[in-house]
Write a protein that holds these residues in place. Structure first.
Motif, mmCIF file in Angstrom:
data_model
loop_
_atom_site.group_PDB
_atom_site.id
_atom_site.type_symbol
_atom_site.label_atom_id
_atom_site.label_comp_id
_atom_site.label_asym_id
_atom_site.label_seq_id
_atom_site.Cartn_x
_atom_site.Cartn_y
_atom_site.Cartn_z
ATOM 1 N N GLY A 91 70.096 -49.048 -46.383
ATOM 2 C CA GLY A 91 69.357 -49.656 -45.282
ATOM 3 C C GLY A 91 68.512 -50.818 -45.777
ATOM 4 N N ASP A 92 68.163 -51.739 -44.878
ATOM 5 C CA ASP A 92 67.305 -52.877 -45.238
ATOM 6 C C ASP A 92 65.853 -52.451 -45.439
ATOM 7 O OD1 ASP A 92 69.588 -54.368 -45.001
ATOM 8 O OD2 ASP A 92 68.929 -55.512 -43.254
ATOM 9 N N ASN A 93 65.474 -51.344 -44.857
ATOM 10 C CA ASN A 93 64.133 -50.783 -45.018
ATOM 11 C C ASN A 93 64.250 -49.684 -46.078
ATOM 12 O OD1 ASN A 93 61.505 -49.936 -44.709
ATOM 13 N ND2 ASN A 93 61.697 -49.396 -42.555
ATOM 14 N N HIS A 147 62.432 -46.387 -46.424
ATOM 15 C CA HIS A 147 62.502 -45.459 -45.283
ATOM 16 C C HIS A 147 63.934 -45.387 -44.766
ATOM 17 C CE1 HIS A 147 58.142 -45.350 -45.262
ATOM 18 N NE2 HIS A 147 58.165 -46.661 -45.378
ATOM 19 N N SER A 148 64.885 -45.211 -45.658
ATOM 20 C CA SER A 148 66.291 -45.197 -45.269
ATOM 21 C C SER A 148 67.027 -44.042 -45.921
ATOM 22 C CB SER A 148 66.961 -46.516 -45.679
ATOM 23 O OG SER A 148 68.332 -46.485 -45.373
ATOM 24 N N LYS A 149 67.713 -43.275 -45.089
ATOM 25 C CA LYS A 149 68.647 -42.274 -45.576
ATOM 26 C C LYS A 149 69.978 -43.005 -45.690
ATOM 27 C CE LYS A 149 68.291 -37.963 -43.479
ATOM 28 N NZ LYS A 149 68.839 -36.884 -42.665
ATOM 29 N N ASP A 150 70.512 -43.140 -46.885
ATOM 30 C CA ASP A 150 71.728 -43.935 -47.075
ATOM 31 C C ASP A 150 72.550 -43.336 -48.211
ATOM 32 O OD1 ASP A 150 70.322 -44.928 -49.380
ATOM 33 O OD2 ASP A 150 69.431 -46.503 -48.139
ATOM 34 N N SER A 151 73.358 -44.148 -48.885
ATOM 35 C CA SER A 151 74.225 -43.624 -49.950
ATOM 36 C C SER A 151 73.437 -43.016 -51.099
ATOM 37 C CB SER A 151 75.156 -44.716 -50.470
ATOM 38 O OG SER A 151 76.210 -44.947 -49.564
ATOM 39 N N ARG A 152 72.188 -43.382 -51.253
ATOM 40 C CA ARG A 152 71.369 -42.740 -52.292
ATOM 41 C C ARG A 152 71.208 -41.264 -51.983
ATOM 42 N NH1 ARG A 152 66.300 -46.485 -51.813
ATOM 43 N NH2 ARG A 152 67.069 -46.401 -49.672
#
Length: 183
Positions: free
Chosen positions: A158-160, A163-168
């Motif tokens: 995410g760009d934020n 505060h992003s739930k993503d591939s991490r």
């Protein structure tokens, strides 16, 4: 009476054709959707409406670096045509389903074979730092993460970033789980 039935039949036929066409267009070509959450701020705000180009998904194309994509986060299961059909907005509305926890809007930062390193508040792809002017704020990291993106997958964030739930959190996303990209 027969003239009235003929008119009703004609209207029902027209509505049926319109429904099938909209289902095909929304499933395979283009679909409106709503961004839910703050993970893509400042690029996309919570409740923003966007259009998704789905023809790339239908053709199995790999998105480009920097593309904003919509993914199905249920990567532990295989997607099929039934998933594409059930994502039709009317079916979601009728079932009361919400894509909030399933469909994520993220940015592509890595493709198959890329080595990503997250360290010193920066993402590096194949040893080069990414230029990411779209980020909301400087990413805070602890330690070093090194990820090699597997074949047939992409890595999204995410760009934020703070505060992003993503591939991490999720891991690399199979290409078949990329539903489309933002127009």
């Amino acid at each position: 009476m027969s003239q009235w039935l003929s008119r009703v039949s004609s209207w029902l036929w027209s509505l049926g054709i319109a429904f099938v066409l909209s289902l095909l267009i929304s499933t395979f070509i283009i679909q409106p959707t709503k961004v839910l959450g703050q993970s893509m701020e400042p690029t996309l705000r919570d409740h923003s409406r966007i259009l998704i180009a789905k023809w790339g998904h239908s053709l199995g194309e790999t998105p480009k670096y920097g593309d904003i994509v919509i993914i199905d986060s249920r990567i532990d299961r295989k997607r099929g045509l039934h998933d594409d059909l059930l994502e039709y907005p009317l079916f979601q509305w009728m079932s009361g389903a919400s894509g909030r926890d399933i469909f994520w809007v993220k940015r592509v930062v890595g493709k198959a074979g890329d080595v990503l390193e997250i360290r010193n508040n920066q993402v590096y792809r194949n040893g080069e730092p990414l230029d990411e002017p779209y980020l909301k704020e400087k990413m805070t990291t602890s330690g070093i993460q090194i990820i090699t993106v597997p074949d047939g997958c992409i890595y999204v964030m995410g760009d934020n970033r703070n505060h992003s739930k993503d591939s991490r959190f999720l891991g690399a996303v199979p290409i078949g789980h990329v539903i489309g990209k933002k127009l």
